[in-house]
Design a protein around this motif. Sequence first.
Motif, PDB file in Angstrom:
ATOM      1  N   THR A  22       7.680 -83.761  65.950  1.00 25.74           N
ATOM      2  CA  THR A  22       8.868 -83.882  66.796  1.00 25.74           C
ATOM      3  C   THR A  22      10.119 -84.291  66.026  1.00 25.74           C
ATOM      4  OG1 THR A  22       8.246 -86.174  67.341  1.00 25.74           O
ATOM      5  CG2 THR A  22       7.493 -84.443  68.840  1.00 25.74           C
ATOM      6  N   ALA A  39      11.135 -88.027  70.412  1.00 22.70           N
ATOM      7  CA  ALA A  39      11.023 -87.401  71.727  1.00 22.70           C
ATOM      8  C   ALA A  39      10.976 -88.445  72.837  1.00 22.70           C
ATOM      9  CB  ALA A  39       9.777 -86.514  71.786  1.00 22.70           C
ATOM     10  N   ARG A 127       7.300 -81.072  76.058  1.00 24.10           N
ATOM     11  CA  ARG A 127       7.516 -79.814  75.338  1.00 24.10           C
ATOM     12  C   ARG A 127       7.600 -80.059  73.832  1.00 24.10           C
ATOM     13  NH1 ARG A 127       9.522 -74.664  76.233  1.00 24.10           N
ATOM     14  NH2 ARG A 127       9.797 -75.080  78.449  1.00 24.10           N
ATOM     15  N   GLN A 128       8.327 -81.089  73.439  1.00 28.95           N
ATOM     16  CA  GLN A 128       8.470 -81.366  72.009  1.00 28.95           C
ATOM     17  C   GLN A 128       7.138 -81.748  71.370  1.00 28.95           C
ATOM     18  OE1 GLN A 128      12.027 -83.773  70.942  1.00 28.95           O
ATOM     19  NE2 GLN A 128      12.508 -83.674  73.124  1.00 28.95           N
ATOM     20  N   GLU A 129       6.370 -82.601  72.045  1.00 25.12           N
ATOM     21  CA  GLU A 129       5.117 -83.082  71.477  1.00 25.12           C
ATOM     22  C   GLU A 129       4.054 -81.999  71.392  1.00 25.12           C
ATOM     23  OE1 GLU A 129       5.630 -87.741  72.843  1.00 25.12           O
ATOM     24  OE2 GLU A 129       4.243 -86.437  73.927  1.00 25.12           O
ATOM     25  N   GLY A 131       4.283 -79.397  69.973  1.00 26.15           N
ATOM     26  CA  GLY A 131       4.317 -78.869  68.615  1.00 26.15           C
ATOM     27  C   GLY A 131       3.202 -79.380  67.741  1.00 26.15           C
TER      28      GLY A 131
END
Length: 238
Positions: A22, A39, A127-129, A131
Motif C-alpha cells: 500500500t 491506507a 481496495r488498497q490492501e 494489492g
Amino acid sequence: MVSIAACQRLQSAWCAALATATGGKTFSTHGATWVWLPARRELMVMFPEAVRAHAVRPALAEGTRLGASSVRVWLNAAVDGAELAELGFSPSWQPWWMAAPVSAVVGPGDDAAVLTTEVPDYSGPLRQELGVARAQPRQAWHAVTRDPAHGNISGAAYSFHPVGVAGLQGLGGIHQLEVLPGYQRRGLATALLSATARAAGAAGAVDLAVNATPQGYAFFSRRGFVLLGRGKTYALAL
C-alpha cells in the motif's frame, strides 16, 4: 509446535507485507521496528523487547509527519507497557494466539468461498490492501463469499505464507476473517477459512496461526486451533 514468538514474527511479516503493498514502509528507532500503513493511516510498533517513552517519542513525531491518525503498540504479554501511559496510550484489544495444522483446517471443496485478486466492490483501504494478494513473489491469498440472491459480498479473509522470513518456514497465517452480521451462522466463516488455508497449504504452509479475538476463540477452537497464549496491544489517537 508453533510458538508465540513465531506467531509474533508472522504478524510482523504480515503487517510489513501490507505496508509494502500500500505504499507504506518499515523503519527502526532504538532497536524497535515500526510499520506505517498509509491506507489506514496507522503506525504500529511490532513486539519490542522493552518499551521506553524516550524511544517511542521519535516514532510518534514521524507518525505525525506522515499523517497518522492512530498508533498501535503490539507487545508480548511479558513486556511492561507502563511507560506508554505517560504518552497517552491506553490498553486496547488482546490478541489470542492460536495455531492448528493445515490438515486439520482444510475441509472438503466448497464453492461458497472464492479466491480472488480483484474485488470491484472494495473501496478505500480495502481496495488498497488487496494489492497484497497480487504482489510477487506470491505470499498472500484473498477469498470472498457473496450473497447468492444479490451478489454483494457477505464475508472475506486472507491467508499468508511469508517468503524468506527466518524462523517461519512452514508457518502461515489467517488474517482479517470476517462475515457480515446478516450472514453469520451459515457456514461462511468455515468456507473462508478452508479456502484460504488450502491456498497457504499449497504454497508450503504446514501449520497456521491466527490472532483471534475472545469472540472468535470459540469458532477457531471448533476448527482445530488451540490456544498458545495471549498478547496485548496499546493504542493512541493522534
